[in-house]
Scaffold this active site. Structure first.
Site, PDB file in Angstrom:
ATOM      1  N   CYS A 102      -1.791   7.568  -0.510  1.00  0.00           N
ATOM      2  CA  CYS A 102      -2.925   7.346   0.383  1.00  0.00           C
ATOM      3  C   CYS A 102      -2.367   7.490   1.784  1.00  0.00           C
ATOM      4  CB  CYS A 102      -3.538   5.956   0.200  1.00  0.00           C
ATOM      5  SG  CYS A 102      -4.795   5.622   1.454  1.00  0.00           S
ATOM      6  N   CYS A 105      -3.712   4.557   4.271  1.00  0.00           N
ATOM      7  CA  CYS A 105      -3.290   3.166   4.117  1.00  0.00           C
ATOM      8  C   CYS A 105      -2.648   2.998   2.748  1.00  0.00           C
ATOM      9  CB  CYS A 105      -4.447   2.198   4.328  1.00  0.00           C
ATOM     10  SG  CYS A 105      -5.981   2.667   3.517  1.00  0.00           S
ATOM     11  N   SER A 106      -3.331   2.414   1.794  1.00  0.00           N
ATOM     12  CA  SER A 106      -2.673   2.156   0.514  1.00  0.00           C
ATOM     13  C   SER A 106      -3.669   2.153  -0.636  1.00  0.00           C
ATOM     14  CB  SER A 106      -1.953   0.808   0.566  1.00  0.00           C
ATOM     15  OG  SER A 106      -2.888  -0.200   0.889  1.00  0.00           O
ATOM     16  N   CYS A 107      -4.701   2.978  -0.571  1.00  0.00           N
ATOM     17  CA  CYS A 107      -5.660   3.033  -1.665  1.00  0.00           C
ATOM     18  C   CYS A 107      -4.930   3.426  -2.944  1.00  0.00           C
ATOM     19  CB  CYS A 107      -6.775   4.022  -1.341  1.00  0.00           C
ATOM     20  SG  CYS A 107      -7.738   3.497   0.093  1.00  0.00           S
TER      21      CYS A 107
HETATM   22 FE    FE Z   1      -6.054   3.649   1.627  1.00  0.00          FE
END
Ligand code: FE
Length: 193
Positions: A102, A105-107
């Protein structure tokens, strides 16, 4: 864990503040919080994804449904989760290696894999794996032959990607629960084969 847990996310700060207050007032035991997170990160999540992979290896019709409609297929196993709106399952083959990131961010498909590992959230991984996936993968111990195509999938709040690894040789006839033991988290992110 929500869609976008940026380090500066006010929701993360709120969660930390709430945790601090609850601990200070003796309402929760920090060890319980830690063990819950650990369970989520190391046991519960990746095991669920591994079950999905094992079923896809064992059941070609399920595999087809999984690749066509990821969310519908995992719902057959009682899996999903409120944060997964669209799940796209991408299949590794001898010619194609898939890796998930991602960049924003951190999906992450946490309904299948639990909480993302720290490196997945790092700026270095997020920025570099798109530009130089082969180098990043090699640094992580995943050396790919030159003739294999590398596809990088950028997750978002709307779409989560999940890698279906190749079935290892010598696993013919094994039951699903034994097959699942051959599947590890990093393979389902695509940083291992
Ligand atoms: Fe994300």
């Amino acid at each position: 864990m929500t869609d976008h847990d940026h380090d500066h996310d006010p929701r993360a700060l709120r969660a930390e503040a709430l945790e601090a207050i609850l601990i200070e007032r003796g309402l929760v035991d920090p060890a319980v919080i830690d063990s819950t997170l650990d369970y989520f990160e190391n046991d519960l999540g990746p095991m669920l994804g591994a079950q999905v992979v094992a079923k896809a290896w064992a059941d070609p019709a399920f595999k087809r449904r999984l690749l066509d409609d990821g969310l519908g297929a995992i719902a057959e196993l009682g899996l999903g989760g409120p944060q997964v709106d669209h799940l796209v399952v991408v299949e590794n083959t001898p010619d194609v290696h898939n890796v998930v990131v991602c960049t924003l961010c951190s999906c992450y498909p946490w309904g299948l894999l639990g909480l993302p590992p720290a490196w997945y959230k790092s700026l270095a991984y997020r920025s570099r794996v798109v530009r130089e996936p082969r180098n990043v993968l090699a640094e992580m111990g995943c050396e790919l032959p030159d003739d294999i195509e590398v596809r990088v999938w950028d997750s978002s709040a709307e779409v989560r990607y999940f890698v279906l690894p190749e079935r290892p040789n010598g696993t013919d006839g094994l039951p699903e629960d034994v097959l699942a033991e051959h599947v590890h988290r990093d393979q389902m992110i695509g940083v291992a084969r």
